[in-house]
Design a protein around this motif. Structure first.
Motif, short mmCIF file in Angstrom:
data_model
loop_
_atom_site.label_atom_id
_atom_site.label_comp_id
_atom_site.label_asym_id
_atom_site.label_seq_id
_atom_site.Cartn_x
_atom_site.Cartn_y
_atom_site.Cartn_z
N ARG A 90 0.83 -1.21 0.00
CA ARG A 90 0.00 0.00 0.00
C ARG A 90 0.86 1.27 0.00
NH1 ARG A 90 -2.94 -3.78 -0.69
NH2 ARG A 90 -5.05 -4.09 0.16
N GLY A 91 2.10 1.19 -0.46
CA GLY A 91 2.97 2.35 -0.46
C GLY A 91 2.59 3.36 -1.52
N SER A 92 3.28 4.50 -1.51
CA SER A 92 3.01 5.55 -2.50
C SER A 92 3.26 4.99 -3.90
CB SER A 92 3.90 6.77 -2.25
OG SER A 92 5.27 6.44 -2.39
N GLY A 93 2.34 5.26 -4.80
CA GLY A 93 2.45 4.79 -6.17
C GLY A 93 1.85 3.42 -6.39
N ASP A 94 1.47 2.71 -5.31
CA ASP A 94 0.82 1.41 -5.44
C ASP A 94 -0.69 1.60 -5.33
OD1 ASP A 94 3.11 -0.31 -5.68
OD2 ASP A 94 3.49 0.04 -3.55
N THR A 95 -1.44 0.90 -6.18
CA THR A 95 -2.89 1.02 -6.16
C THR A 95 -3.56 -0.35 -6.19
OG1 THR A 95 -2.87 1.29 -8.57
CG2 THR A 95 -2.94 3.31 -7.25
N PHE A 96 -2.99 -1.29 -5.47
CA PHE A 96 -3.57 -2.63 -5.41
C PHE A 96 -4.90 -2.60 -4.65
CE2 PHE A 96 0.99 -3.61 -5.86
CZ PHE A 96 0.93 -4.46 -6.96
N ASN A 97 -5.83 -3.42 -5.13
CA ASN A 97 -7.12 -3.59 -4.44
C ASN A 97 -7.65 -4.96 -4.83
OD1 ASN A 97 -9.84 -3.64 -3.67
ND2 ASN A 97 -10.02 -1.41 -3.87
N ARG A 98 -7.62 -5.88 -3.88
CA ARG A 98 -8.00 -7.26 -4.18
C ARG A 98 -9.45 -7.37 -4.64
NH1 ARG A 98 -10.26 -11.68 -1.94
NH2 ARG A 98 -9.39 -13.71 -2.56
N GLY A 99 -10.27 -6.38 -4.35
CA GLY A 99 -11.67 -6.44 -4.76
C GLY A 99 -11.93 -5.98 -6.18
N THR A 100 -10.91 -5.47 -6.87
CA THR A 100 -11.11 -4.93 -8.22
C THR A 100 -10.85 -6.01 -9.26
OG1 THR A 100 -10.42 -2.73 -7.49
CG2 THR A 100 -10.44 -3.15 -9.86
N LEU A 101 -11.83 -6.24 -10.11
CA LEU A 101 -11.68 -7.18 -11.22
C LEU A 101 -11.03 -6.46 -12.40
CD1 LEU A 101 -15.20 -8.80 -10.91
CD2 LEU A 101 -13.02 -9.92 -10.39
N LEU A 102 -9.98 -7.04 -12.95
CA LEU A 102 -9.14 -6.37 -13.93
C LEU A 102 -9.13 -7.10 -15.27
CD1 LEU A 102 -6.07 -5.82 -11.58
CD2 LEU A 102 -7.83 -4.12 -12.13
N ILE A 103 -9.04 -6.32 -16.33
CA ILE A 103 -8.81 -6.89 -17.66
C ILE A 103 -7.39 -7.46 -17.70
CG2 ILE A 103 -8.54 -6.34 -20.12
CD1 ILE A 103 -10.55 -4.03 -19.66
N GLU A 104 -7.28 -8.69 -18.15
CA GLU A 104 -5.95 -9.30 -18.32
C GLU A 104 -5.29 -8.64 -19.53
OE1 GLU A 104 -3.22 -11.26 -20.21
OE2 GLU A 104 -5.02 -12.46 -20.69
N PRO A 105 -4.07 -8.09 -19.38
CA PRO A 105 -3.50 -7.24 -20.44
C PRO A 105 -3.36 -7.89 -21.80
CG PRO A 105 -2.29 -6.96 -18.39
CD PRO A 105 -3.23 -8.11 -18.18
N TYR A 106 -3.22 -9.22 -21.88
CA TYR A 106 -3.03 -9.90 -23.15
C TYR A 106 -4.33 -10.48 -23.72
CZ TYR A 106 2.10 -9.60 -23.04
OH TYR A 106 3.40 -9.15 -23.06
N SER A 107 -5.48 -10.02 -23.21
CA SER A 107 -6.77 -10.53 -23.69
C SER A 107 -6.94 -10.29 -25.18
CB SER A 107 -7.91 -9.82 -22.96
OG SER A 107 -7.79 -9.91 -21.57
N ARG A 108 -7.35 -11.32 -25.89
CA ARG A 108 -7.63 -11.19 -27.33
C ARG A 108 -9.07 -10.79 -27.61
NH1 ARG A 108 -2.32 -12.41 -26.35
NH2 ARG A 108 -1.26 -13.16 -28.20
N GLY A 109 -9.89 -10.76 -26.58
CA GLY A 109 -11.27 -10.35 -26.74
C GLY A 109 -11.82 -9.86 -25.42
N LEU A 110 -12.86 -9.02 -25.47
CA LEU A 110 -13.48 -8.46 -24.28
C LEU A 110 -14.99 -8.62 -24.35
CD1 LEU A 110 -11.55 -5.09 -23.73
CD2 LEU A 110 -11.16 -7.27 -22.58
N ALA A 111 -15.59 -8.77 -23.19
CA ALA A 111 -17.04 -8.70 -23.06
C ALA A 111 -17.34 -7.64 -22.01
CB ALA A 111 -17.61 -10.05 -22.64
N THR A 112 -18.48 -6.99 -22.10
CA THR A 112 -18.78 -5.92 -21.17
C THR A 112 -20.20 -6.03 -20.66
OG1 THR A 112 -18.88 -3.52 -20.88
CG2 THR A 112 -19.49 -4.36 -23.04
N GLY A 113 -20.37 -5.61 -19.42
CA GLY A 113 -21.70 -5.53 -18.83
C GLY A 113 -22.23 -4.12 -18.93
N ASP A 114 -22.85 -3.63 -17.86
CA ASP A 114 -23.52 -2.34 -17.91
C ASP A 114 -22.63 -1.18 -17.46
OD1 ASP A 114 -25.84 -3.58 -18.78
OD2 ASP A 114 -26.49 -3.99 -16.73
N GLY A 115 -21.65 -1.43 -16.62
CA GLY A 115 -20.88 -0.35 -16.03
C GLY A 115 -19.65 0.01 -16.84
#
Length: 699
Positions: A90-115
């Motif tokens: 949790r130091g300066s410059g770190d923004t980790f949050n275990r509750g946040t669902l993240l796009i995997e950077p190498y995804s070849r496709g995306l699906a989206t909901g409402d938000g």
């Protein structure tokens, strides 16, 4: 790492530890590898096929060294929707949050909901039948680029079926291909098609990020440009539509160049959306001060830190994917100076990422075009990239606009033009004062307009920008446009003004398509498209930015001029030299250039910078290796005062065949022949192109 890639003295970004990131499919499921150098734990979250909010499994990844986390699971199958989440310090410059669902950077496709942040990665089946279709491989000297927007090109095209309007499939429809072939362009350069999002600020104003310079992910195609049917079918079908577009364009001999935005992402500044890289390793992916403050050299809130191996490798792997799997022919790198900034945030042309892009075998046949600037200190780098790179030439743009527009405006006010013809001639001949002899004139991608700024029509119709509709009180967009309204701001019925504007457009197009270098034409300029004076229409997904295909007679005439000029460029190698000529030497694939004044005499040194002398005659003679010698004569007159030009007496020139003139509302239907010493009268600004012929050619 495959054996055909360099292994000696490779930078860390090519380390085998960073190979195979993303999902790799195999019998019994797939393996996911994710990089996060500072995370303390990483998890894979898999979702129900029908409900993006319903997770069916949480699987921890294992640290395997080098900052890489890995897991193999039978749940990772084609069509699976998934996300990752990471926890850490949790130091300066770190923004980790275990509750946040993240796009995997190498995804070849995306699906989206409402938000806005409700995105899920999708495991994609990458198979596709390319048949016998191959990349056209158009040489750079024969390349003519057509910059356009996937949606805007076809959204209103009457011959494209409504279901295909504004889509990848629509761009590959026979009606669009016919238009491209009629013009003679060899490559379409598409504004970003990487998955992107509209900024919350724009959504609040009822606007949209139309241009797409706000990437969510560097591998997934933007699903909104696919047909409704393929969007319903999912990420596999969207990717197949993109590949189908490329295949059909390649069948027609047309290359596809992508405008790619690797310099920043849609996560904006601190406090912006946390969708992917910020949640995985904010320190590792973004440029920051020690206290976590972002170093923003892009003007978009963040800048990807390509001095870290993982961030640079993400860029390289994305390029490899699009070049190999999707068969893309080239890339135009948005704000490329950012990609070349080192750990001290200073640009260096020897940056490992820039050098790897040049040397990587997977990218060897790919066109590499840099937008050679960003908004940070030391960000303007035109001419400073290494051989192998081509660059947007803003010096060319500014000088050509000045010569035909702002100089003429100045002359009307002051009675004399501010500068002579010398600077313009340098740009016409390939910008040798900007690019090294090793790189040659083809290092310069010449343009007069682009997606960003006035359209060609508006450049000759407005003195100032009119961006009120953007919601920023007309503060956004460039204030220095070097434009000229020719006597009335915007719409007018004055035929004299309209005729002057049309001729100014022809002069600008003639310069662009007859200059040494690689020309880039902005879609719609061939028919004088207007955005009603808006020079920053990035936020308008509407008829303001969509091309209209209902053309007045003058627009059809202008299109015919463009097609004629492109054909003449192709037929006359003297107009497209590969190298700069050197006085007294034979340089293969160069054009020997000779310059004369309006009297037919060799241009004297003092005349180049004499502001009262705005007329020149330019003779270019090709010295190709495998083609017949070719010579052209181009007359340029950059003053509204009439002039009588005497054609020069030059060796082995028996006649000058007039093949194009900017003075004609419609292109010439019959050529005319003239002898050395004949006089050509130009009543005002204009250009005349002649083919130089000899009864008994030398050698």
């Amino acid at each position: 790492m495959s054996p055909d890639r360099p292994t000696a003295a490779v930078p860390g970004l090519l380390s085998p530890a960073l190979d195979d990131l993303g999902v790799t499919l195999h019998d019994g499921g797939g393996t996911l590898r994710v990089w996060s150098g500072r995370a303390e734990s990483v998890e894979l979250v898999v979702f129900d096929d029908a409900d993006l909010d319903w997770s069916v499994a949480d699987v921890p990844l294992t640290s395997v060294g080098g900052g890489v986390w890995s897991v193999t699971s039978e749940l990772l199958r084609p069509g699976a929707r998934y996300a990752v989440r990471a926890d850490g310090p949790r130091g300066s410059g770190d923004t980790f949050n275990r509750g946040t669902l993240l796009i995997e950077p190498y995804s070849r496709g995306l699906a989206t909901g409402d938000g806005y942040e409700d995105w899920r990665s999708v495991v994609v089946d990458r198979g596709f039948d390319w048949g016998e279709v191959r990349k056209p491989g158009t040489p750079m000297d024969r390349t003519v680029i057509y910059e356009g927007h996937v949606k805007g090109l076809t959204k209103r095209h009457p011959a494209v079926p409504p279901a295909l309007h504004g889509t990848y499939a629509g761009l590959a429809h026979p009606a669009m291909i016919e238009h491209l072939l009629e013009l003679g362009v060899t490559a379409v350069q598409l504004l970003p098609i990487h998955a992107f999002a509209t900024e919350p600020r724009l959504l609040q104003h009822g606007l949209a990020n139309y241009w797409g310079y706000n990437s969510l992910n560097f591998f997934s195609p933007h699903a909104a440009y696919a047909t409704e049917e393929n969007r319903r079918r999912g990420a596999d079908a969207v990717l197949r539509e993109v590949k189908g577009m490329v295949k059909l364009l390649h069948q027609a001999g047309i290359e596809v160049i992508l405008d790619v935005v690797y310099n920043h992402t849609s996560e904006e500044g601190i406090g912006g959306p946390r969708t992917s890289l910020r949640g995985l390793d904010n320190r590792g992916y973004y440029r920051q001060q020690d206290d976590g403050t972002y170093i923003d050299v892009t003007g978009c809130g963040n800048a990807v830190d390509t001095s870290t191996d993982a961030a640079a490798r993400l860029v390289v792997d994305s390029l490899r994917y699009w070049a190999e799997d999707v068969q893309i022919d080239g890339f135009r790198f948005d704000l490329a100076a950012t990609l070349g900034r080192d750990a001290g945030h200073v640009f260096t042309p020897e940056h490992p990422l820039l050098q790897t892009i040049l040397s990587d075998p997977a990218l060897s046949g790919v066109k590499k075009i840099a937008e050679p600037w960003d908004v940070g200190m030391g960000g303007w780098q035109t001419g400073n990239f290494r051989p192998g790179w081509h660059e947007w030439n803003d010096r060319y743009r500014d000088r050509v606009r000045n010569f035909w527009l702002s100089d003429i405006d100045y002359a009307r006010r002051a009675g004399v033009t501010p500068v002579g013809v010398g600077g313009f001639a340098t740009r016409l001949a390939g910008s040798a004062n900007t690019f090294t002899a090793e790189r040659g004139p083809l290092a310069s991608v010449n343009f007069v307009t682009a997606h960003d700024g006035f359209t060609l029509h508006d450049l000759v119709s407005y003195d100032v920008k009119h961006n009120i509709a953007n919601g920023e009180q007309n503060r956004d967009g460039a204030d220095t446009n070097r434009s000229f309204n020719h006597g009335a701001e915007g719409h007018t019925t004055n035929e004299g003004i309209l005729a002057a504007r049309r001729k100014a457009m022809r002069n600008l197009l003639g310069t662009l398509l007859l200059s040494a270098g690689v020309p880039m034409l902005t879609a719609g300029d061939e028919v004088g498209r207007s955005q009603r004076g808006n020079n920053n229409a990035y936020c308008h997904d509407s008829p303001l930015t969509w091309l209209s295909w209902d053309h007045a007679e003058w627009q059809s005439d202008l299109k015919a001029h463009v097609a004629r000029l492109i054909r003449l460029r192709d037929e006359n190698p003297a107009l497209r030299p590969v190298r700069y000529a050197r006085r007294g030497e034979h340089v293969p694939s160069a054009s020997i250039m000779e310059w004369y004044d309006e009297t037919g005499r060799t241009m004297s040194d003092e005349r180049w910078n004499d502001s009262t002398k705005r007329t020149l005659q330019y003779v270019a003679s090709s010295t190709p290796e495998n083609e017949e010698r070719n010579r052209i004569l181009l007359i340029v007159h950059g003053s509204e005062h009439a002039v009588s030009v005497t054609l020069p007496e030059i060796e082995a020139a028996d006649r000058f065949v007039r093949v194009w003139s900017s003075l004609d509302e419609r292109p010439l239907t019959e050529v005319t022949e003239h002898a050395p010493g004949d006089r050509i009268d130009l009543p005002s600004t204009g250009m005349e192109l002649f083919r130089v012929e000899s009864v008994n050619p030398p050698g």
